[in-house]
Enzyme design. Structure first.
Site, PDB file in Angstrom:
ATOM      1  CG  HIS A  35      -6.250  21.934  21.682  1.00 44.41           C
ATOM      2  ND1 HIS A  35      -5.166  21.084  21.690  1.00 44.41           N
ATOM      3  CD2 HIS A  35      -5.908  22.969  20.868  1.00 44.41           C
ATOM      4  CE1 HIS A  35      -4.203  21.586  20.938  1.00 44.41           C
ATOM      5  NE2 HIS A  35      -4.636  22.727  20.423  1.00 44.41           N
ATOM      6  CB  SER A  36      -6.304  19.558  18.472  1.00 48.54           C
ATOM      7  OG  SER A  36      -5.698  18.989  17.330  1.00 48.54           O
TER       8      SER A  36
END
Length: 236
Positions: free
Chosen positions: A74-75
């Site tokens: 994520h991210s």
């Protein structure tokens, strides 16, 4: 009976393995073993808190998993997938609003190149070697489609991130050789959908969720279903 791959879940800046708890619950209910990684950092896991330290930590985690792996980031942790995601046993990568970078790029160079991010260089503060994001900024940028209680709880758990994590340049692109899927979050205020779609065009396949930057909190079942689909498609 075919053994299902282990899903290794890696969090973004300021977060921890806790961010993936709900997704892991859905995956484990479907029979998938999960490892929720917590990267080294201040008030987090011990070890080198820099990008290189995070890469080395993830390689060690992957080395301790037997059998096939689907690696999910994520991210910020998309940069880790990009750098070391072709480790032995990794059958597929899943980027969830994550930085799928070209060699020579960094999280900062991609996210700051276009206006629109509400978690960019002007929205965070540097204290010594670390970056912090204020809870109110985080709730607005990361969690605006979560319940108020979930948003507040997540914002309270954020920890400082070493500044190197944001500016370190990747040297490799594992997504060139490992089948990869990008989940675009169309309501994202931290990494704009336009920036995400440009990165998504680099990889094997993509899908979209009508979500903020944190679908693992606001729509964990949908995220889990996407991961299962990718895992099924790329089972060895």
């Amino acid at each position: 009976m075919t053994r299902l791959p282990t899903i290794v879940l890696v969090h973004g800046m300021w977060h921890g393995g806790w961010a993936w708890e709900r997704v892991a619950t859905h995956l484990e209910a479907s029979g998938y073993p999960c490892v929720r990684v917590t990267l080294p950092g201040q008030d987090r896991a011990p070890g080198d808190p820099t990008f290189r330290g995070h890469c080395d930590h993830l390689v060690r985690v992957l080395g301790n998993v037997s059998g096939d792996v689907v690696l999910v980031g994520h991210s910020y942790s998309g940069a880790l997938l990009t750098e070391v995601g072709d480790a032995a046993g990794v059958r597929a990568l899943v980027y969830v609003s994550a930085f799928c970078l070209e060699p020579g790029e960094s999280v900062a160079s991609v996210n700051d190149a276009e206006a629109g991010s509400q978690a960019g260089k002007d929205d965070i503060r540097q204290i010594g070697d670390y970056l912090v994001i204020d809870p109110e900024t985080a709730m607005h940028a990361f969690y605006h489609d979560c319940t108020p209680a979930d948003a507040a709880s997540a914002a309270e758990r954020l920890t400082p991130e070493h500044a190197d994590a944001r500016t370190a340049i990747v040297s490799r692109a594992a997504w060139r050789t490992v089948p990869s899927h990008f989940v675009v979050c169309t309501l994202d205020r931290a990494c704009t959908p336009e920036v995400q779609r440009r990165m998504a065009a680099r990889v094997t396949s993509s899908s979209e969720l009508e979500s903020s930057h944190s679908p693992m909190l606001s729509m964990p079942e949908a995220v889990a279903n996407t991961i299962v689909k990718v895992a099924t498609e790329h089972a060895s």
